[in-house]
Design an enzyme around this catalytic site. Structure first.
Site, PDB file in Angstrom:
ATOM      1  CG  ASP A 407     -77.814   2.502 -20.635  1.00  0.00           C
ATOM      2  OD1 ASP A 407     -78.859   3.149 -19.853  1.00  0.00           O
ATOM      3  OD2 ASP A 407     -77.822   1.711 -21.355  1.00  0.00           O
ATOM      4  CD  GLU A 410     -80.936   2.071 -14.408  1.00  0.00           C
ATOM      5  OE1 GLU A 410     -79.872   1.350 -14.580  1.00  0.00           O
ATOM      6  OE2 GLU A 410     -80.764   3.760 -14.935  1.00  0.00           O
ATOM      7  CG  ASP A 481     -84.779   2.732 -22.358  1.00  0.00           C
ATOM      8  OD1 ASP A 481     -83.747   3.095 -22.735  1.00  0.00           O
ATOM      9  OD2 ASP A 481     -84.269   1.201 -21.936  1.00  0.00           O
TER      10      ASP A 481
END
Ligand code: GLC
Length: 769
Positions: A407, A410, A481
């Site tokens: 997670d 990015e 999300d």
């Protein structure tokens, strides 16, 4: 008149001698690589290995242009460098736009723009070309649909919208106004006057697509830097284009079978053994099948990756994971890239000592904040750093985890964005964040995959949030999300279908919604709508209302249970589709247009999807709705629930009370029908059932041990099941896996026919009807 440039040909590469060279390389008859060197070093992260196949082609001088022709495509190149592509029949597919861009006039001057922005609104529409960039502008036909671009929110047909490729973590509700999310997958699929094509721009720098928003006459791609580097993809159908694209960038490898089971998650569970235990107990007591519980950041010691807060796990994490496994539940822990800045913490100290972290231009390790507070970021572009990370995964595999969830890659950062000039590596070359941002998650997922593979000798189960084109080779993805809102249960259909068109077959959304508070009705419709999403996980944010199925009592619990049980029945079908996908690249969840791009009605359907070629799903995705309109594509269809038959190419109204997911099966289809189980074990099934919809059918079924790589050396079985008007036959078309089914049941409309395996002849006796 400008004269045509000369050209040279080396193998299948033709170099045209413009001021800046332009190369066309024929990889296959349907894949042509266009490349112009603008001085950017490095190789592709998406395309691995040599994809060139010996292919016949010709280059002919047509006076005012050259034609490069393969069996599938013709590229016309004129003296000014315009590139136009036709299919073999001469239908234009991709045409350089000859005019100039007309900037979209939003009627806002600088003063008013500042005013609008002062309240927090943003004005889209900026090209991100920058001073080292370029743009590629292609003409749009009146009848042209544009698909793909991976994980963009919004509708299936992307025409009329603009998008950015810059992996971003934005917690606001993802709607069609968003131009970017966590993944950058710059592949565009088009249907121009019904003729399919693809364009893949393989450049990781920040890029922008305007797909006919600025003008109905063209679409364009612009990028801030890098080489001009794109692939022209042909194919007789959209399916063929996807097959070609995934030939180029790779396919999702066969997953472990259990990964297709239901998975339960919530940010917060893993704070203690007691809490996880309670979830496992509730799942069991409520008779809810489940294969995994995900451990979010709470299990770690102060959010230090590759640590475990053992104080909260009296049994010890290894022992506790083993206990859960005994009960059929596997553990998937989260791992983020940010390594806490703490000299007494081994992962940080080792990373520092070996120079594994990205640095500010002044040479200091670059620090930003994530969950653990100040953190350093591994330089995943470097092979040595990926090896180190892969080795760190051993901490988790030694404890017995079944996969790893990546997670925040990015990479997300809490103290403002990472500046463009932070020094990252591109393999072993110094590069910048500006270049490596969009491939950061890709490289982290690859490292995690390598670690799991080396230590477990099983098919790695990696889930990643950030991705680039080609990440499908290493990881499953989820859409990040989302929120517990109706627009997000609606969004899952075009979003997951779009990922599928973009090479990502193993995909899912957070069922029930991550942020915000779900309602019982929304949760129910979500488990129905997402029933066939390969990654099938309920996940919610800390601080939101609990959304485990039992929380809302009846009827939510019973309906949820009914669909979990139905999902397990379909697991062998999903697994068969994955076995096929490894050969074709075709996704599991498909927009209708992928299966039949010649029916114009299929081209813009956002509220139905298909599973493989034969199952049609028409979920209710509106609050309060109990009936809905369903478009049935070409063919004949059988209502899964009552066997009623319908002709295709018509709209029908179906009843869909809260407990009903409208589901149709193509008439004369056989489907494998898995056993009613609560967990998918590693033990081979000794029997399999096939269900007939209609009055005859043939089906090819795949079986292997569901766990490791032995299938790659032939340890698998293929079965062909056929029902005709007078007999049922089962043929073992490939026999490489010892645990062949001993019995095969075929469920017809009025009875079940059972065939038994004869070991001596390796056959199943045909059964007359
Ligand atoms: C991010 C993830 C989410 C996770 C949370 C805490 O928001 O997208 O799934 O629960 O971080 O780790």
């Amino acid at each position: 008149m400008t004269t045509l440039p000369t050209y040279t040909q080396t193998g299948q590469t033709v170099t045209f001698n413009f001021a800046t060279n332009l190369q066309l390389t024929v990889l296959t008859a349907s894949i042509i690589h266009l490349f112009s060197d603008r001085g950017e070093p490095g190789t592709s992260y998406a395309v691995e290995g040599d994809k060139q196949q010996p292919t016949a082609f010709t280059v002919t001088n047509q006076g005012d242009h050259y034609d490069l022709t393969t069996a599938a495509l013709t590229v016309h190149l004129d003296a000014t460098g315009h590139v136009d592509v036709d299919d073999a029949a001469g239908h234009p597919l991709i045409t350089d736009y000859r005019g100039k861009r007309q900037l979209l006039d939003k009627g806002v001057d600088k003063v008013h723009q500042r005013l609008v922005e002062a309240e927090g609104h943003s004005i889209n529409g900026a090209t991100v070309q920058g001073d080292q960039g370029y743009q590629v502008i292609k003409a749009l036909a009146a009848d042209e649909h544009l698909y793909g671009l991976g994980d963009k929110p919004g509708y299936l047909d992307k025409r009329g919208y603009e998008y950015d490729n810059w992996n971003s973590d934005n917690p606001d509700a993802h709607l069609e106004t968003f131009t970017k999310l966590y993944k950058s997958i710059p592949v565009l699929l088009g249907l121009k006057n019904g003729h399919p094509y693809g364009l893949f721009f393989d450049n990781p720098y920040r890029s922008h697509f305007d797909l006919g928003k600025e003008s109905p006459h063209y679409y364009f791609y612009s990028v801030v830097a890098g080489n001009l580097d794109y692939y022209i993809l042909g194919g007789a159908s959209l399916k063929a284009v996807v097959t070609n694209y995934t030939y180029l960038t790779g396919r999702t490898p066969l997953p472990q079978k259990w990964t297709l089971g239901y998975q339960q998650s919530r940010w917060g569970y893993s704070a203690s053994q007691k809490e996880v235990q309670a979830i496992a107990d509730d799942l069991e007591q409520n008779d809810l099948p489940c294969d995994a519980i995900h451990f979010d950041v709470d299990y770690m010691r102060g959010y230090r990756v590759f640590t475990w807060d053992t104080d909260k796990y009296p049994a010890g994490p290894g022992e506790f994971i083993a206990q859960l496994k005994q009960r059929g539940i596997r553990v998937i822990p989260i791992i983020d890239p940010g390594v806490k800045q703490d000299p007494d913490y081994a992962v940080y100290a080792t990373g520092l000592k070996n120079d594994y972290f990205v640095k500010s231009p002044n040479g200091q390790v670059y620090i930003n904040q994530v969950w653990p507070g100040n953190a350093a970021f591994p330089d995943f572009g470097r092979p040595a750093v990926r090896d180190w990370w892969a080795h760190n995964v051993k901490f988790l595999t030694d404890l017995g985890v079944a996969g790893v969830w990546n997670d925040m890659n990015e990479p997300a950062s809490f103290q403002g964005p990472i500046p463009n000039d932070v020094v990252f590596s591109d393999q072993d070359r110094p590069a910048t964040h500006k270049k490596m941002h969009n491939v950061y998650g890709h490289n982290m997922a690859q490292a995690t995959y390598a670690g799991l593979k080396a230590q477990q000798h099983r098919r790695p189960f990696v889930i990643t949030r950030a991705a680039y084109a080609g990440t499908q080779k290493y990881a499953t993805v989820w859409t990040g999300d989302n929120q517990s809102i109706w627009p997000h249960v609606q969004l899952l259909i075009p979003q997951l279908c779009t990922l599928g068109l973009s090479g990502f077959s193993f995909v899912g959304t957070d069922i029930g919604g991550f942020g915000a508070d779900t309602t019982p009705e929304l949760l129910t419709r979500w488990i129905e709508a997402g029933l066939f999403s390969p990654l099938f996980r309920n996940h919610a944010a800390m601080g939101t209302r609990h959304q485990e199925p039992w929380v809302f009592g009846e009827p939510t619990l019973s309906i949820y249970r009914k669909y979990l049980k139905l999902r397990y029945r379909f697991v062998p079908y999903l697994y068969d589709l994955f076995a096929q996908e490894t050969q074709t690249g075709l996704p599991i969840m498909r927009p209708l247009v992928l299966n039949d791009d010649q029916d114009p009605r299929n081209r813009e359907i956002n509220d139905e999807y298909m599973v493989g070629d034969t199952v049609l799903v028409a979920p209710v995705v509106q609050q309060g709705q109990t009936k809905r309109l369903v478009y049935l594509p070409r063919g004949e269809w059988v209502d899964f629930w009552n066997n009623r038959e319908y002709a295709g190419q018509q709209d029908i109204v179906v009843d869909a009370p809260l407990d009903k997911l409208p589901l149709f099966v193509r008439k004369n289809t056989l489907l494998p029908w898995g056993p009613a189980v609560s967990h998918i074990g590693d033990q081979p099934d000794t029997a399999m059932t096939f269900r007939l919809f209609g009055d005859h059918g043939t089906y090819d079924h795949y079986q292997d041990n569901g766990t490791d790589f032995k299938y790659q050396t032939g340890e698998w079985n293929g079965y062909r099941v056929a029902v005709s008007h007078n007999q049922v036959t089962v043929t073992l078309t490939h026999h490489g896996y010892a645990a062949v089914y001993q019995t095969i049941h075929v469920a017809l409309a009025d009875r079940v026919v059972t065939l038994t395996y004869q070991a001596s002849t390796q056959t199943y006796g045909p059964q007359a009807l």
